[in-house]
Design an enzyme around this catalytic site. Structure first.
Site, PDB file in Angstrom:
ATOM      1  N   ASN A  60      -0.195   4.307 -10.310  1.00 41.95           N
ATOM      2  CA  ASN A  60      -1.608   4.688 -10.358  1.00 41.95           C
ATOM      3  C   ASN A  60      -1.753   5.956  -9.528  1.00 41.95           C
ATOM      4  O   ASN A  60      -1.747   5.901  -8.306  1.00 41.95           O
ATOM      5  CB  ASN A  60      -2.445   3.534  -9.773  1.00 41.95           C
ATOM      6  N   TRP A  61      -1.860   7.081 -10.226  1.00 38.68           N
ATOM      7  CA  TRP A  61      -1.882   8.364  -9.508  1.00 38.68           C
ATOM      8  C   TRP A  61      -3.227   8.628  -8.841  1.00 38.68           C
ATOM      9  O   TRP A  61      -3.354   9.570  -8.076  1.00 38.68           O
ATOM     10  CB  TRP A  61      -1.547   9.509 -10.468  1.00 38.68           C
ATOM     11  N   LYS A  62      -4.237   7.845  -9.199  1.00 41.88           N
ATOM     12  CA  LYS A  62      -5.600   8.035  -8.657  1.00 41.88           C
ATOM     13  C   LYS A  62      -6.032   9.494  -8.871  1.00 41.88           C
ATOM     14  O   LYS A  62      -5.631  10.097  -9.865  1.00 41.88           O
ATOM     15  CB  LYS A  62      -5.646   7.602  -7.193  1.00 41.88           C
ATOM     16  N   HIS A  80     -10.151  -1.835 -10.733  1.00 37.33           N
ATOM     17  CA  HIS A  80      -9.489  -1.489  -9.470  1.00 37.33           C
ATOM     18  C   HIS A  80     -10.511  -1.609  -8.340  1.00 37.33           C
ATOM     19  O   HIS A  80     -11.679  -1.285  -8.520  1.00 37.33           O
ATOM     20  CB  HIS A  80      -8.929  -0.063  -9.553  1.00 37.33           C
ATOM     21  N   GLU A 130     -11.153   0.190  -5.902  1.00 35.27           N
ATOM     22  CA  GLU A 130     -11.888   1.432  -5.593  1.00 35.27           C
ATOM     23  C   GLU A 130     -13.045   1.622  -6.567  1.00 35.27           C
ATOM     24  O   GLU A 130     -14.098   2.142  -6.207  1.00 35.27           O
ATOM     25  CB  GLU A 130     -10.919   2.629  -5.617  1.00 35.27           C
ATOM     26  N   GLU A 186      -4.232  -7.039  -5.872  1.00 37.61           N
ATOM     27  CA  GLU A 186      -4.187  -5.979  -4.869  1.00 37.61           C
ATOM     28  C   GLU A 186      -5.128  -6.316  -3.724  1.00 37.61           C
ATOM     29  O   GLU A 186      -6.347  -6.129  -3.839  1.00 37.61           O
ATOM     30  CB  GLU A 186      -4.618  -4.648  -5.486  1.00 37.61           C
ATOM     31  N   GLY A 197      -3.314   1.611   0.399  1.00 41.17           N
ATOM     32  CA  GLY A 197      -3.315   2.903   1.072  1.00 41.17           C
ATOM     33  C   GLY A 197      -3.326   2.799   2.590  1.00 41.17           C
ATOM     34  O   GLY A 197      -3.514   3.789   3.281  1.00 41.17           O
ATOM     35  N   SER A 255       0.353  -0.723  -0.821  1.00 39.24           N
ATOM     36  CA  SER A 255       1.420  -0.197   0.049  1.00 39.24           C
ATOM     37  C   SER A 255       2.808  -0.697  -0.334  1.00 39.24           C
ATOM     38  O   SER A 255       3.661  -0.918   0.523  1.00 39.24           O
ATOM     39  CB  SER A 255       1.116  -0.492   1.519  1.00 39.24           C
ATOM     40  N   GLY A 295       0.420   2.965  -5.825  1.00 44.80           N
ATOM     41  CA  GLY A 295      -0.436   4.130  -5.604  1.00 44.80           C
ATOM     42  C   GLY A 295       0.357   5.259  -4.973  1.00 44.80           C
ATOM     43  O   GLY A 295       1.080   5.997  -5.651  1.00 44.80           O
ATOM     44  N   GLY A 296       0.255   5.380  -3.654  1.00 45.62           N
ATOM     45  CA  GLY A 296       0.880   6.483  -2.914  1.00 45.62           C
ATOM     46  C   GLY A 296       2.325   6.758  -3.284  1.00 45.62           C
ATOM     47  O   GLY A 296       2.716   7.916  -3.512  1.00 45.62           O
TER      48      GLY A 296
HETATM   49  P1  PGA Z   1      -1.168   2.062  -2.620  1.00 42.27           P
HETATM   50  O1  PGA Z   1      -2.240   1.829  -3.788  1.00 42.27           O
HETATM   51  O2  PGA Z   1       0.174   1.775  -3.212  1.00 42.27           O
HETATM   52  O3  PGA Z   1      -1.338   3.513  -2.243  1.00 42.27           O
HETATM   53  O4  PGA Z   1      -1.526   1.137  -1.513  1.00 42.27           O
HETATM   54  C1  PGA Z   1      -2.088   0.802  -4.717  1.00 42.27           C
HETATM   55  C2  PGA Z   1      -3.254   0.814  -5.682  1.00 42.27           C
HETATM   56  O5  PGA Z   1      -4.393   1.022  -5.266  1.00 42.27           O
HETATM   57  O6  PGA Z   1      -3.065   0.610  -6.902  1.00 42.27           O
END
Ligand code: PGA
Length: 250
Positions: A9-11, A96, A98, A168, A174, A213, A234-235
Protein backbone atom coordinates in the site's frame (compact mmCIF):
# COMPACT_ATOMS: atom_id res chain seq x y z
CA UNK A 1 -4.55 -24.35 0.83
CA UNK A 2 -5.27 -20.69 1.35
CA UNK A 3 -3.77 -18.13 -1.01
CA UNK A 4 -0.69 -16.32 0.30
CA UNK A 5 -0.70 -12.63 -0.52
CA UNK A 6 1.64 -9.71 0.02
CA UNK A 7 0.20 -6.34 -0.99
CA UNK A 8 2.05 -3.03 -0.95
CA UNK A 9 0.00 0.00 0.00
CA UNK A 10 1.98 2.95 -1.29
CA UNK A 11 -0.48 5.45 0.24
CA UNK A 12 0.16 9.06 -0.94
CA UNK A 13 3.80 8.45 -1.79
CA UNK A 14 5.95 8.48 -4.95
CA UNK A 15 5.64 10.68 -8.02
CA UNK A 16 4.57 8.88 -11.20
CA UNK A 17 8.09 8.21 -12.50
CA UNK A 18 9.19 6.99 -9.06
CA UNK A 19 6.19 4.69 -8.92
CA UNK A 20 7.13 3.13 -12.24
CA UNK A 21 10.70 2.63 -11.04
CA UNK A 22 9.46 1.02 -7.85
CA UNK A 23 7.11 -1.27 -9.77
CA UNK A 24 9.93 -2.28 -12.12
CA UNK A 25 12.14 -3.03 -9.14
CA UNK A 26 9.46 -5.28 -7.69
CA UNK A 27 8.94 -7.03 -11.03
CA UNK A 28 12.68 -7.57 -11.41
CA UNK A 29 12.70 -9.65 -8.22
CA UNK A 30 9.49 -11.56 -8.91
CA UNK A 31 11.33 -14.71 -9.98
CA UNK A 32 13.05 -14.91 -6.57
CA UNK A 33 9.66 -15.10 -4.83
CA UNK A 34 7.65 -18.30 -4.65
CA UNK A 35 4.96 -18.55 -7.33
CA UNK A 36 2.64 -19.48 -4.49
CA UNK A 37 2.68 -15.84 -3.30
CA UNK A 38 0.35 -13.38 -5.01
CA UNK A 39 2.16 -10.05 -5.15
CA UNK A 40 0.14 -6.86 -5.42
CA UNK A 41 1.15 -3.21 -5.55
CA UNK A 42 -1.36 -0.44 -4.81
CA UNK A 43 -0.09 2.88 -6.18
CA UNK A 44 -1.93 6.21 -6.05
CA UNK A 45 -4.68 6.56 -8.69
CA UNK A 46 -2.51 8.84 -10.83
CA UNK A 47 0.09 6.12 -11.42
CA UNK A 48 -2.15 3.14 -11.93
CA UNK A 49 -2.05 3.29 -15.71
CA UNK A 50 1.74 3.55 -15.99
CA UNK A 51 2.33 0.98 -13.25
CA UNK A 52 -0.02 -1.51 -14.96
CA UNK A 53 1.86 -0.93 -18.21
CA UNK A 54 5.23 -1.47 -16.56
CA UNK A 55 4.04 -4.68 -14.89
CA UNK A 56 2.65 -6.37 -17.99
CA UNK A 57 3.86 -9.98 -18.18
CA UNK A 58 5.41 -9.65 -14.70
CA UNK A 59 2.97 -11.69 -12.60
CA UNK A 60 2.67 -8.77 -10.17
CA UNK A 61 -0.92 -7.54 -9.75
CA UNK A 62 -2.12 -3.99 -9.29
CA UNK A 63 -4.72 -2.70 -6.85
CA UNK A 64 -6.21 0.68 -6.03
CA UNK A 65 -6.29 2.18 -2.55
CA UNK A 66 -9.96 3.15 -2.61
CA UNK A 67 -12.94 3.61 -4.93
CA UNK A 68 -16.09 5.71 -5.02
CA UNK A 69 -19.38 4.73 -3.39
CA UNK A 70 -21.30 5.72 -6.54
CA UNK A 71 -21.33 4.24 -10.03
CA UNK A 72 -20.71 7.43 -12.05
CA UNK A 73 -21.84 11.00 -12.46
CA UNK A 74 -21.55 14.34 -10.70
CA UNK A 75 -19.17 13.40 -7.87
CA UNK A 76 -16.27 15.80 -8.23
CA UNK A 77 -12.93 14.31 -7.33
CA UNK A 78 -14.11 10.71 -7.07
CA UNK A 79 -12.70 7.72 -8.93
CA UNK A 80 -15.09 4.89 -9.73
CA UNK A 81 -14.51 1.16 -9.39
CA UNK A 82 -15.28 0.85 -13.10
CA UNK A 83 -12.47 3.29 -13.96
CA UNK A 84 -10.02 1.38 -11.80
CA UNK A 85 -11.01 -1.96 -13.29
CA UNK A 86 -10.74 -0.52 -16.82
CA UNK A 87 -7.12 0.43 -16.07
CA UNK A 88 -6.31 -3.16 -15.22
CA UNK A 89 -6.59 -3.24 -11.43
CA UNK A 90 -7.70 -6.54 -9.95
CA UNK A 91 -7.87 -5.45 -6.30
CA UNK A 92 -9.04 -2.49 -4.24
CA UNK A 93 -8.21 -1.72 -0.62
CA UNK A 94 -11.38 -0.73 1.23
CA UNK A 95 -11.92 0.51 4.77
CA UNK A 96 -8.29 1.28 5.53
CA UNK A 97 -8.11 2.85 9.00
CA UNK A 98 -6.76 6.09 7.50
CA UNK A 99 -9.91 6.33 5.37
CA UNK A 100 -12.11 5.52 8.36
CA UNK A 101 -10.28 8.01 10.58
CA UNK A 102 -9.54 10.97 8.30
CA UNK A 103 -12.34 10.70 5.75
CA UNK A 104 -15.15 9.49 7.95
CA UNK A 105 -15.73 6.17 6.21
CA UNK A 106 -18.41 4.16 7.95
CA UNK A 107 -19.84 0.71 7.42
CA UNK A 108 -22.58 2.34 5.36
CA UNK A 109 -20.01 3.90 3.02
CA UNK A 110 -18.08 0.66 2.86
CA UNK A 111 -21.10 -1.46 2.00
CA UNK A 112 -21.57 0.71 -1.09
CA UNK A 113 -17.88 0.58 -2.03
CA UNK A 114 -17.85 -3.20 -1.66
CA UNK A 115 -20.84 -3.46 -4.02
CA UNK A 116 -19.13 -1.23 -6.61
CA UNK A 117 -15.96 -3.33 -6.36
CA UNK A 118 -17.79 -6.62 -6.95
CA UNK A 119 -19.91 -5.18 -9.78
CA UNK A 120 -16.64 -4.48 -11.56
CA UNK A 121 -14.89 -7.74 -10.86
CA UNK A 122 -12.46 -6.29 -8.31
CA UNK A 123 -11.37 -8.24 -5.25
CA UNK A 124 -11.70 -6.06 -2.14
CA UNK A 125 -8.96 -6.09 0.47
CA UNK A 126 -11.19 -5.16 3.38
CA UNK A 127 -9.35 -3.69 6.38
CA UNK A 128 -10.34 -4.04 10.01
CA UNK A 129 -8.54 -3.22 13.22
CA UNK A 130 -8.75 -1.47 16.57
CA UNK A 131 -7.05 1.70 17.74
CA UNK A 132 -4.81 1.98 20.79
CA UNK A 133 -7.57 3.03 23.16
CA UNK A 134 -9.70 0.07 22.09
CA UNK A 135 -6.76 -2.33 22.45
CA UNK A 136 -5.99 -1.02 25.94
CA UNK A 137 -9.63 -1.43 26.92
CA UNK A 138 -9.41 -4.99 25.54
CA UNK A 139 -12.13 -4.22 23.04
CA UNK A 140 -10.14 -5.36 19.98
CA UNK A 141 -12.15 -8.53 19.43
CA UNK A 142 -15.44 -6.71 19.62
CA UNK A 143 -14.27 -3.91 17.28
CA UNK A 144 -13.07 -6.31 14.59
CA UNK A 145 -16.20 -8.39 14.96
CA UNK A 146 -18.51 -5.46 14.32
CA UNK A 147 -16.41 -4.19 11.40
CA UNK A 148 -16.89 -7.64 9.86
CA UNK A 149 -20.53 -8.13 10.79
CA UNK A 150 -21.56 -4.73 9.48
CA UNK A 151 -19.93 -5.19 6.06
CA UNK A 152 -18.69 -8.70 5.30
CA UNK A 153 -21.86 -10.35 6.61
CA UNK A 154 -23.79 -8.53 3.86
CA UNK A 155 -21.87 -10.32 1.11
CA UNK A 156 -23.25 -13.22 -0.85
CA UNK A 157 -21.40 -16.53 -0.61
CA UNK A 158 -20.01 -15.94 -4.07
CA UNK A 159 -18.72 -12.49 -3.15
CA UNK A 160 -17.23 -13.82 0.07
CA UNK A 161 -15.33 -16.35 -2.01
CA UNK A 162 -13.54 -13.43 -3.61
CA UNK A 163 -12.52 -11.42 -0.56
CA UNK A 164 -9.27 -10.66 1.20
CA UNK A 165 -9.29 -9.35 4.76
CA UNK A 166 -6.48 -7.31 6.30
CA UNK A 167 -6.18 -7.03 10.05
CA UNK A 168 -4.35 -3.81 10.82
CA UNK A 169 -4.15 -2.63 14.42
CA UNK A 170 -4.17 1.17 14.12
CA UNK A 171 -1.56 1.46 16.88
CA UNK A 172 0.90 -0.49 14.74
CA UNK A 173 0.45 1.41 11.47
CA UNK A 174 3.44 3.56 10.60
CA UNK A 175 4.50 3.60 14.26
CA UNK A 176 7.26 1.02 14.15
CA UNK A 177 5.31 -0.94 16.78
CA UNK A 178 4.27 -4.33 15.49
CA UNK A 179 1.78 -6.70 16.97
CA UNK A 180 3.66 -9.77 18.14
CA UNK A 181 3.19 -12.87 16.04
CA UNK A 182 1.11 -14.29 18.91
CA UNK A 183 -1.12 -11.22 19.07
CA UNK A 184 -1.60 -11.39 15.31
CA UNK A 185 -2.43 -15.11 15.38
CA UNK A 186 -4.86 -14.67 18.27
CA UNK A 187 -6.95 -12.11 16.47
CA UNK A 188 -6.63 -13.66 13.01
CA UNK A 189 -7.95 -16.93 14.42
CA UNK A 190 -10.77 -15.00 16.06
CA UNK A 191 -11.60 -13.20 12.79
CA UNK A 192 -11.75 -16.56 11.03
CA UNK A 193 -14.14 -17.81 13.69
CA UNK A 194 -16.39 -14.76 13.10
CA UNK A 195 -16.30 -15.52 9.36
CA UNK A 196 -17.05 -19.20 9.99
CA UNK A 197 -20.15 -18.29 12.00
CA UNK A 198 -21.66 -16.76 8.86
CA UNK A 199 -20.00 -18.51 5.92
CA UNK A 200 -19.11 -21.91 7.37
CA UNK A 201 -16.29 -23.86 5.76
CA UNK A 202 -15.70 -21.13 3.15
CA UNK A 203 -14.03 -19.15 5.94
CA UNK A 204 -11.07 -21.53 5.71
CA UNK A 205 -10.33 -20.21 2.22
CA UNK A 206 -10.39 -16.49 3.03
CA UNK A 207 -6.90 -14.96 3.17
CA UNK A 208 -6.37 -12.79 6.25
CA UNK A 209 -3.38 -10.46 5.95
CA UNK A 210 -1.55 -8.71 8.76
CA UNK A 211 -0.66 -5.03 8.43
CA UNK A 212 1.15 -2.59 10.68
CA UNK A 213 4.91 -2.01 10.64
CA UNK A 214 5.51 -5.33 8.93
CA UNK A 215 9.09 -5.38 7.64
CA UNK A 216 11.77 -7.80 6.44
CA UNK A 217 12.96 -8.42 10.00
CA UNK A 218 9.59 -9.51 11.42
CA UNK A 219 7.65 -10.82 8.40
CA UNK A 220 8.85 -14.45 8.59
CA UNK A 221 7.76 -14.85 12.20
CA UNK A 222 4.37 -13.25 11.65
CA UNK A 223 3.71 -15.17 8.40
CA UNK A 224 4.61 -18.45 10.10
CA UNK A 225 1.38 -18.35 12.07
CA UNK A 226 -1.43 -20.60 10.96
CA UNK A 227 -4.05 -17.92 10.37
CA UNK A 228 -1.77 -15.25 8.94
CA UNK A 229 -1.87 -15.53 5.16
CA UNK A 230 0.37 -12.62 4.25
CA UNK A 231 0.72 -8.91 4.74
CA UNK A 232 -0.53 -5.47 3.77
CA UNK A 233 2.63 -3.43 3.76
CA UNK A 234 2.89 0.36 3.97
CA UNK A 235 6.29 1.95 4.63
CA UNK A 236 8.34 -1.10 3.72
CA UNK A 237 6.57 -1.37 0.35
CA UNK A 238 8.22 1.84 -0.81
CA UNK A 239 11.57 0.10 -1.31
CA UNK A 240 11.54 -2.74 -3.83
CA UNK A 241 14.26 -4.55 -1.90
CA UNK A 242 12.32 -4.52 1.38
CA UNK A 243 9.03 -5.43 -0.26
CA UNK A 244 10.69 -8.37 -2.02
CA UNK A 245 12.35 -9.49 1.20
CA UNK A 246 8.90 -9.56 2.86
CA UNK A 247 7.49 -11.53 -0.08
CA UNK A 248 10.30 -14.05 0.36
CA UNK A 249 9.50 -14.45 4.06
CA UNK A 250 7.07 -17.30 3.39
P1 PGA B 1 2.81 0.39 7.67
O1 PGA B 1 1.35 0.57 7.04
O2 PGA B 1 3.37 -0.88 7.11
O3 PGA B 1 3.57 1.61 7.21
O4 PGA B 1 2.64 0.35 9.15
C1 PGA B 1 0.52 -0.53 6.83
C2 PGA B 1 -0.80 -0.06 6.24
O5 PGA B 1 -1.33 0.97 6.67
O6 PGA B 1 -1.35 -0.71 5.33
Amino acid sequence: MRKKIVAGNWKMNTLPAEGVELAKGVAAGRNEVCDCVTMIVCPPFTHIHSVVESLKRSNVEVGAQDCATEVKGAYTGEVSAEMIAALGCKYVILGHSERRQYYGETSETLNKKMSRAYENGLTPIYCVGENLEEREAERHFEVCKSQIEEVVYNLTEEQFGNLVIAYEPVWAIGTGKTATAEQAEEIHAYIREVLRAKFGAAAEECPILYGGSCKPSNAAEIFSKENVDGGLIGGAALKAEDFLAICKAF
